[in-house]
Each structure stands twice: as C-alpha cells, then as structure tokens.
Design an enzyme around this catalytic site. Structure first.
Site, mmCIF file in Angstrom:
data_model
loop_
_atom_site.group_PDB
_atom_site.id
_atom_site.type_symbol
_atom_site.label_atom_id
_atom_site.label_comp_id
_atom_site.label_asym_id
_atom_site.label_seq_id
_atom_site.Cartn_x
_atom_site.Cartn_y
_atom_site.Cartn_z
ATOM 1 N N HIS A 132 0.863 -1.190 0.000
ATOM 2 C CA HIS A 132 0.000 0.000 0.000
ATOM 3 C C HIS A 132 0.893 1.231 0.000
ATOM 4 O O HIS A 132 1.774 1.339 0.842
ATOM 5 C CB HIS A 132 -0.874 -0.023 1.254
ATOM 6 C CG HIS A 132 -2.046 0.902 1.169
ATOM 7 N ND1 HIS A 132 -1.913 2.259 1.180
ATOM 8 C CD2 HIS A 132 -3.368 0.661 1.084
ATOM 9 C CE1 HIS A 132 -3.098 2.822 1.107
ATOM 10 N NE2 HIS A 132 -4.005 1.878 1.043
ATOM 11 N N TYR A 139 -7.686 10.641 4.329
ATOM 12 C CA TYR A 139 -7.663 11.588 5.453
ATOM 13 C C TYR A 139 -8.557 12.766 5.072
ATOM 14 O O TYR A 139 -8.248 13.492 4.122
ATOM 15 C CB TYR A 139 -6.242 12.096 5.708
ATOM 16 C CG TYR A 139 -5.285 11.071 6.267
ATOM 17 C CD1 TYR A 139 -4.182 10.627 5.515
ATOM 18 C CD2 TYR A 139 -5.454 10.538 7.533
ATOM 19 C CE1 TYR A 139 -3.295 9.678 6.016
ATOM 20 C CE2 TYR A 139 -4.568 9.595 8.048
ATOM 21 C CZ TYR A 139 -3.495 9.171 7.292
ATOM 22 O OH TYR A 139 -2.628 8.236 7.788
ATOM 23 N N PRO A 167 -2.797 6.540 17.101
ATOM 24 C CA PRO A 167 -2.874 5.782 15.845
ATOM 25 C C PRO A 167 -2.869 6.686 14.598
ATOM 26 O O PRO A 167 -2.943 6.198 13.481
ATOM 27 C CB PRO A 167 -4.195 5.020 15.961
ATOM 28 C CG PRO A 167 -4.924 5.586 17.098
ATOM 29 C CD PRO A 167 -4.002 6.415 17.899
ATOM 30 N N LYS A 189 1.987 3.939 13.938
ATOM 31 C CA LYS A 189 3.358 3.650 14.376
ATOM 32 C C LYS A 189 3.458 2.631 15.511
ATOM 33 O O LYS A 189 4.489 1.997 15.680
ATOM 34 C CB LYS A 189 3.997 4.955 14.894
ATOM 35 C CG LYS A 189 4.126 6.041 13.845
ATOM 36 C CD LYS A 189 5.224 5.769 12.854
ATOM 37 C CE LYS A 189 5.342 6.890 11.847
ATOM 38 N NZ LYS A 189 6.052 6.452 10.646
ATOM 39 N N TYR A 231 6.250 8.890 7.215
ATOM 40 C CA TYR A 231 4.956 8.197 7.286
ATOM 41 C C TYR A 231 5.157 6.684 7.269
ATOM 42 O O TYR A 231 4.530 5.948 8.029
ATOM 43 C CB TYR A 231 4.111 8.637 6.082
ATOM 44 C CG TYR A 231 2.692 8.131 6.074
ATOM 45 C CD1 TYR A 231 2.196 7.453 4.963
ATOM 46 C CD2 TYR A 231 1.830 8.337 7.141
ATOM 47 C CE1 TYR A 231 0.886 6.996 4.925
ATOM 48 C CE2 TYR A 231 0.515 7.900 7.113
ATOM 49 C CZ TYR A 231 0.055 7.224 6.002
ATOM 50 O OH TYR A 231 -1.237 6.771 5.961
HETATM 51 P P1 FAS Z 1 -0.172 -4.945 23.218
HETATM 52 O O1 FAS Z 1 -1.116 -4.076 24.008
HETATM 53 O O2 FAS Z 1 -0.513 -5.313 21.817
HETATM 54 O O3 FAS Z 1 0.034 -6.331 23.987
HETATM 55 C C1 FAS Z 1 0.191 -6.352 25.394
HETATM 56 C C2 FAS Z 1 -0.255 -7.711 25.879
HETATM 57 O O4 FAS Z 1 -0.024 -7.775 27.277
HETATM 58 C C3 FAS Z 1 -1.750 -7.939 25.675
HETATM 59 O O5 FAS Z 1 -1.966 -9.183 25.054
HETATM 60 C C4 FAS Z 1 -2.329 -7.913 27.087
HETATM 61 O O6 FAS Z 1 -3.416 -8.805 27.237
HETATM 62 C C5 FAS Z 1 -1.141 -8.368 27.913
HETATM 63 N N1 FAS Z 1 -1.140 -7.905 29.300
HETATM 64 C C6 FAS Z 1 -1.493 -6.674 29.767
HETATM 65 N N2 FAS Z 1 -1.344 -6.628 31.110
HETATM 66 C C7 FAS Z 1 -0.866 -7.861 31.505
HETATM 67 C C8 FAS Z 1 -0.506 -8.415 32.740
HETATM 68 N N3 FAS Z 1 -0.591 -7.715 33.879
HETATM 69 N N4 FAS Z 1 -0.046 -9.703 32.760
HETATM 70 C C9 FAS Z 1 0.055 -10.421 31.608
HETATM 71 N N5 FAS Z 1 -0.296 -9.943 30.404
HETATM 72 C C10 FAS Z 1 -0.739 -8.667 30.344
HETATM 73 N N6 FAS Z 1 -0.886 0.872 16.048
HETATM 74 C C11 FAS Z 1 -0.513 0.993 14.750
HETATM 75 O O7 FAS Z 1 0.693 0.864 14.448
HETATM 76 N N7 FAS Z 1 -1.449 1.252 13.770
HETATM 77 C C12 FAS Z 1 -2.792 1.353 14.037
HETATM 78 O O8 FAS Z 1 -3.609 1.547 13.138
HETATM 79 C C13 FAS Z 1 -3.216 1.179 15.393
HETATM 80 N N8 FAS Z 1 -4.549 1.211 15.697
HETATM 81 C C14 FAS Z 1 -4.927 0.994 17.000
HETATM 82 C C15 FAS Z 1 -6.303 0.986 17.338
HETATM 83 C C16 FAS Z 1 -6.687 0.754 18.655
HETATM 84 C C17 FAS Z 1 -8.167 0.733 18.986
HETATM 85 C C18 FAS Z 1 -5.721 0.536 19.667
HETATM 86 C C19 FAS Z 1 -6.129 0.285 21.105
HETATM 87 C C20 FAS Z 1 -4.358 0.538 19.348
HETATM 88 C C21 FAS Z 1 -3.962 0.766 18.023
HETATM 89 N N9 FAS Z 1 -2.611 0.748 17.659
HETATM 90 C C22 FAS Z 1 -2.217 0.940 16.374
HETATM 91 C C23 FAS Z 1 -1.569 0.577 18.669
HETATM 92 C C24 FAS Z 1 -1.379 -0.914 18.995
HETATM 93 O O9 FAS Z 1 -1.394 -1.664 17.848
HETATM 94 C C25 FAS Z 1 -0.127 -1.068 19.840
HETATM 95 O O10 FAS Z 1 0.872 -0.145 19.486
HETATM 96 C C26 FAS Z 1 0.486 -2.466 19.789
HETATM 97 O O11 FAS Z 1 -0.509 -3.393 20.077
HETATM 98 C C27 FAS Z 1 1.633 -2.507 20.800
HETATM 99 O O12 FAS Z 1 2.057 -3.809 20.931
HETATM 100 P P2 FAS Z 1 2.524 -4.360 22.383
HETATM 101 O O13 FAS Z 1 3.478 -3.413 22.970
HETATM 102 O O14 FAS Z 1 2.919 -5.766 22.173
HETATM 103 O O15 FAS Z 1 1.246 -4.239 23.320
#
Ligand code: FAS
Length: 388
Positions: A68, A198, A290, A294, A385
């Site tokens: 993309h 956008y 978001p 990133k 970007y």
């Molecule tokens: P994560 O939050 O993915 O993973 C953390 C893990 O730890 C989870 O599985 C959770 O269950 C677990 N956990 C939490 N507390 C714990 C505990 N006490 N004990 C054990 N396990 C625990 N990013 C983009 O790059 N592009 C996007 O378009 C985008 N859109 C998004 C839309 C939404 C609605 C949200 C909420 C986020 C979005 N993000 C986006 C950001 C998102 O993707 C994060 O940056 C990404 O998941 C980060 O990855 P991790 O650091 O692995 O954390």
C-alpha cells in the site's frame, strides 16, 4: 527470561530469544482466542517487514498482506493524492491486520517449542534491581504463583504490571493528551478508496484505512467521553459521507459495523526503558496515537533491539547492548512521536477559543497546501509516514 504480554512486542521478542537458545516464557493474562482476534493496527512499515523477514517471521504477511503506497487528502478546498510509495525512501506499507500478525507469531513460537501461559496475569514485579527479579502472577484458577528469571521484559502495554512496578521517582513520564478522541469503526465492507483517506473538515476529522478486502477501518473525530454506542449507524454514515465529501468524490461502501471503540489520542514516553533487570518494550515503553500508524511498528523494532541485547548479554556476557538499549529505542520513539504530533495537528483543529482555532486552522490549510505542492515536503512526509 520472563516476558509479560503476548502482543507484537512480546511475541517477536519470544521468537527471537527462543531461536537463540535463550530459555524464556511468555505470561499472558488474556486467553489465546482473545489475543488472536483482537483487531488493532493494520499498517506494517517497510522496516517492520524487513525485521520479520530477517527472522523468518514474515511468511503470513507475504502470503496475505497487500502493498500500500497511496494516501488521499480531502478538504473543503479539494482533494489530492500522494503516492508516498514513490516518494522519500520509496517504501510502502504492507496492509496486514495486527491480529493476523499476532496469530503468525504466536503459532511459530509455540510450534518451535516456546511456552506461553495464557490466562496468567502478572500482578507485580519485584527485585528488579537484583539479578533474580520475580513476577507474582494470578493463575487461571485464581491461585497466586511466582516466576523468577535473570531478566523480565515488560511487553504488557501501558496498563500492565511492568509500568506499575516502577517507582514514581525512577522514571520520567512524558505525557501529552492531544484533546481529541476518535470513534474507531471496523466495517464489514470493501474499502471505498484505493488509498488511506484523510478528510479534514470543519466538523472534524474522518479517516479511511483498508484492513482486508472485506473489512475497512474508519475513524471519526468524536466528542470526548461519549460512549462508543452514542451515535446511530445512520448518523455515523451521514457524518462519514459529509466529512469525506462523498457527494463530490464518490460513495462510501456501507456495511455492518462489527466493532466500535473510542480512542483518546494520547501519547506518552517513559524514560529510561531499562530498570535493572526489567526492560520495557512496545506500548509499555511508549504509547503513540494511531494517527500515523506507528505503535505496532515501534513494538516490533524495540523487540528486535532488545532481543539482540539480551542474547549478547546472556550468551556472550556482553552487556553493551543492554546498556544502550534505552537510548537506542528512545531515538526511534521520539522521531515517531514528533511525526505523529505533526499529523494530529494537520488533521484536527484545536479545541479552544475561536481566535486560537482560526489561526491554527489557517496554519493547517497552509501545511496541506505545502504537502500538495512541494516535492521536498512530500519526500519528508513519505519518509516519516512509512519509516520507523
Ligand atoms: P499490546 O497491548 O498489543 O500487547 C500487550 C499484551 O499484554 C496484551 O496481550 C495484554 O493482554 C497483555 N497484558 C497486559 N497486562 C498484563 C498483565 N498484567 N499480565 C500479563 N499480560 C498482560 N498501532 C498501529 O501501528 N497502527 C494502528 O492503526 C493502530 N490502531 C490501533 C487501534 C486501537 C483501537 C488501539 C487500542 C491501538 C492501536 N494501535 C495501532 C496501537 C497498537 O497496535 C499497539 O501499538 C500495539 O498493540 C503494541 O504492541 P505491544 O506493545 O505488544 O502491546
């Protein structure tokens, strides 16, 4: 090694450590089905694909992901397209929903003999400044347990046990609430544009991002503190069509709204990312809005940097990588935060008194015009970007 969290950061780290012969276990509070179906990010940066390729973790995204490289800006003054894949470093995103990537990473980790304890919530991290830190957990049957390791990787997001373990005086917490909320929607319908859309509108921002050929993500700037269910579907589609100038540029493909969530655009960065034997990566280290796609990309990058440093330390006794871990990641984090901030100011007017809004809105119009007309500005945009 104990890794807290089975998101992109924890699973990339687990795969890389396991392949290097480092004994590690992932503790994940949610169940496997939830982890594998949680829809979030969808745009993988070129460097993220390179990292996953380097470690043989990219088979799924090559098979099902789609390149993309175009975004389309729509304003009251008209629309223009930026083929960012041919600008800047000439790199494209790969559209690959985060839940697919997490499923790939989790499956490869388990198939290789990796251990993940689902339904196991880390409650606290202790003795992080010793060489035997411990993690107290709540097991699926509600009992308490304890894990000890040489290092603990906090990959458990912004509300996890790793952040809670940090004493207030031990960390500089840079936080910014951008004062804007988005209603994030997942819609069962094909994309309405062949680009990231956008829309900058006086009623607020609207965004369009492909996820799969049958599911599209939309964002609508939304009243803060309104529940996700406050608007009817008619009102949602009416606002999307109005703000994206559907009357001028073509209809949006409507479909069933299968997920709604309100995302308050906030950013934060913790410094440092290393606290003795506790290391932070991904959202546990920093949260980014978001607006510039990133977060998941930074998580993968930090996991690779951390894996290399831990292998050097645990296998060769070389602590240099760990000593530099925080500074190295923070350089990438702050560059991504700066671009994300620029995007937020481009896409949204500030909530504030009219005078401030009109000045800011004129700045926005000028920025968008520069992006439309200046090749150097377009190269800068493309490089940041897609870059991480
Ligand atoms: P994560 O939050 O993915 O993973 C953390 C893990 O730890 C989870 O599985 C959770 O269950 C677990 N956990 C939490 N507390 C714990 C505990 N006490 N004990 C054990 N396990 C625990 N990013 C983009 O790059 N592009 C996007 O378009 C985008 N859109 C998004 C839309 C939404 C609605 C949200 C909420 C986020 C979005 N993000 C986006 C950001 C998102 O993707 C994060 O940056 C990404 O998941 C980060 O990855 P991790 O650091 O692995 O954390």
């Amino acid at each position: 090694m104990v890794i807290l969290g089975a998101g992109p950061a924890g699973l990339v780290l687990g795969n890389l450590l396991h392949r290097s012969g480092i004994d590690c276990v992932v503790l994940e509070r949610a169940g496997r089905a939830h982890v594998q179906t949680r829809a979030r990010a969808g745009f993988l940066a070129a460097n993220t694909v390179r990292i996953l390729d380097r470690h043989g973790l990219a088979e799924g995204l090559h098979r099902r992901g789609r390149a993309h490289g175009t975004c389309e800006f729509r304003t009251e003054g008209g629309r223009f397209r930026l083929d960012y894949g041919g600008l800047g470093l000439r790199e494209q995103h790969v559209v690959y929903p985060q839940q697919y990537l997490v499923t790939d990473l989790l499956t490869q980790f388990l198939d290789a003999g990796g251990r993940i304890h689902f339904g196991t919530e880390a409650v606290s991290v202790r003795a992080m400044h010793s060489t035997r830190p411990s993690v107290t957990v709540r097991t699926p049957d509600g009992r308490r347990g304890r894990w000890q390791a040489r290092y603990v990787a906090g990959c458990d997001g912004r509300h996890g046990a790793a952040r809670r373990a940090l004493a207030p005086g031990a960390v500089r917490h840079h936080h910014r609430d951008h004062g804007v909320s988005w209603l994030g929607l997942l819609v069962e319908a094909p994309p309405s544009l062949d680009a990231v859309g956008y829309a900058v509108h006086e009623r607020g921002f609207a965004g369009h991002m492909a996820r799969t050929p049958d599911v599209t993500r939309y964002y609508l700037q939304y009243e803060r503190d309104s529940p996700a269910g406050a608007w009817s579907e008619d009102r949602i589609w009416g606002e999307l069509e109005l703000r994206m100038h559907a009357a001028d540029y073509g209809p949006l493909h409507r479909g069933r709204i299968v997920q709604r969530s309100v995302v308050s655009l906030e950013s934060d960065v913790l410094e440092p990312l290393r606290h003795g034997s506790l290391l932070l990566a991904g959202d546990a280290a920093s949260v980014i809005s978001p607006s510039a796609a990133k977060g998941a990309n930074l998580a993968v990058l930090e996991a690779e940097i951390l894996a290399r440093a831990l292998v050097d330390d645990l296998t060769h006794g070389d602590g240099q990588g760990l000593a530099r871990y925080s500074a190295r990641c923070l350089t990438h984090i702050w560059r991504a935060q700066e671009f994300s901030q620029w995007m937020i100011q481009l896409l949204h007017g500030p909530p504030g008194p009219d005078g401030e809004s009109s000045f800011h809105n004129c700045l926005r119009t000028s920025r968008i015009e520069s992006l439309r007309t200046s090749r150097s500005q377009q190269d800068w945009f493309a490089e940041n970007y897609v870059g991480v």
